[in-house]
Design an enzyme around this catalytic site. Sequence first.
Site, PDB file in Angstrom:
ATOM      1  N   ARG A 162      15.004  -0.035   6.046  1.00 23.33           N
ATOM      2  CA  ARG A 162      14.158  -0.606   5.004  1.00 23.33           C
ATOM      3  C   ARG A 162      15.049  -1.127   3.887  1.00 23.33           C
ATOM      4  NH1 ARG A 162       8.901   1.339   4.861  1.00 23.33           N
ATOM      5  NH2 ARG A 162       8.587  -0.275   3.287  1.00 23.33           N
ATOM      6  N   PRO A 222       0.818  -1.216   0.000  1.00 22.88           N
ATOM      7  CA  PRO A 222       0.000   0.000   0.000  1.00 22.88           C
ATOM      8  C   PRO A 222       0.856   1.273   0.000  1.00 22.88           C
ATOM      9  CG  PRO A 222      -0.731  -1.563   1.675  1.00 22.88           C
ATOM     10  CD  PRO A 222       0.604  -2.033   1.200  1.00 22.88           C
ATOM     11  N   GLU A 223       0.684   2.083  -1.024  1.00 22.90           N
ATOM     12  CA  GLU A 223       1.330   3.389  -1.087  1.00 22.90           C
ATOM     13  C   GLU A 223       0.249   4.405  -1.429  1.00 22.90           C
ATOM     14  OE1 GLU A 223       5.148   3.520  -2.992  1.00 22.90           O
ATOM     15  OE2 GLU A 223       5.590   1.420  -2.545  1.00 22.90           O
ATOM     16  N   LYS A 272      -0.638   8.074   2.540  1.00 16.58           N
ATOM     17  CA  LYS A 272      -0.965   6.677   2.844  1.00 16.58           C
ATOM     18  C   LYS A 272      -2.081   6.561   3.872  1.00 16.58           C
ATOM     19  CE  LYS A 272       3.845   5.185   2.207  1.00 16.58           C
ATOM     20  NZ  LYS A 272       4.947   4.408   2.835  1.00 16.58           N
ATOM     21  N   ASN A 283       8.078   2.168  -0.374  1.00 16.07           N
ATOM     22  CA  ASN A 283       9.354   1.544  -0.716  1.00 16.07           C
ATOM     23  C   ASN A 283       9.443   1.138  -2.185  1.00 16.07           C
ATOM     24  OD1 ASN A 283      11.889   0.980   0.266  1.00 16.07           O
ATOM     25  ND2 ASN A 283      11.417  -1.149   0.759  1.00 16.07           N
TER      26      ASN A 283
END
Length: 267
Positions: free
Chosen positions: A256, A2-3, A50, A171
């Site tokens: 990340r 999800p972005e 988001k 990401n």
Amino acid sequence: MPEGDSVLQLSRRLQFMTGREVLHTSLRVPSVATARFDGAVCESVWPYGKHLFMQFGDAVLHTHLKMEGTWAMHLAGDRWRKPGHTARVVLQLEGSPYPRPIEVVGHSLGLVEVFPVAQYGEKTSYLGPDILSDEWELEGRAQAVARILSRPERTIGQALLDQKNVAGIGNEYRAEICFLAGIHPARPVAGVDVPAVVDLARRLMWMNRDAPLRVTTGVRRAGENVYVFGRNRRPCRRCGSRIEQDFLGGGEDLERVIWWCPRCQPG
């Protein structure tokens, strides 16, 4: 993953809630378990980066999908597609013209909070401009560029992922933006053409805002739609070099995973 584009599309699917009365509320998170919207009408549903917001009367329900969150919609009494113990928000809405009420269920949500409408500005003040906002060109772009440039020693990979700089980039987009810009994600902001990178990010995400499959390569086939994201040790689609993978972050930033092509994106 999800972005910002995922949440924008989700908010569109939930627009049917607007104007419907809430018949029953069940918030299965201790901090908001006593909150009720029963009898209130859903005034609006909207995204910010988001984050997803729903207004019921004078109250706002704020949720975040994090990594695993999903929303499901079905008629009351129908079997849920996900286990009941994963439900964090259950809203039963007036169902006309359907024969039964509509249930909207948020599963595995990473954040659930409720606050008065008057606090919306305060609650979102820490976020940078929404990269998918219709008003991006008016002031969002300039704010995003200024916020990223304010810390020239930071890596561009960390800066793009920081929602305080610009809201909505996750990401996957970070990896693809850096590849398309030809920059290593660990390069300091001081060595990057930040306005050009921000413009690229906006253009890439805006092009994908309506797409069911996120595409950065121009090829709309699963498995061929990205350049470096999740492709560790696989050949670069441009030069054939092996994609590399490592971690970026630490300190104030969560570590990340990052991916890059060592030839197309020299360190």
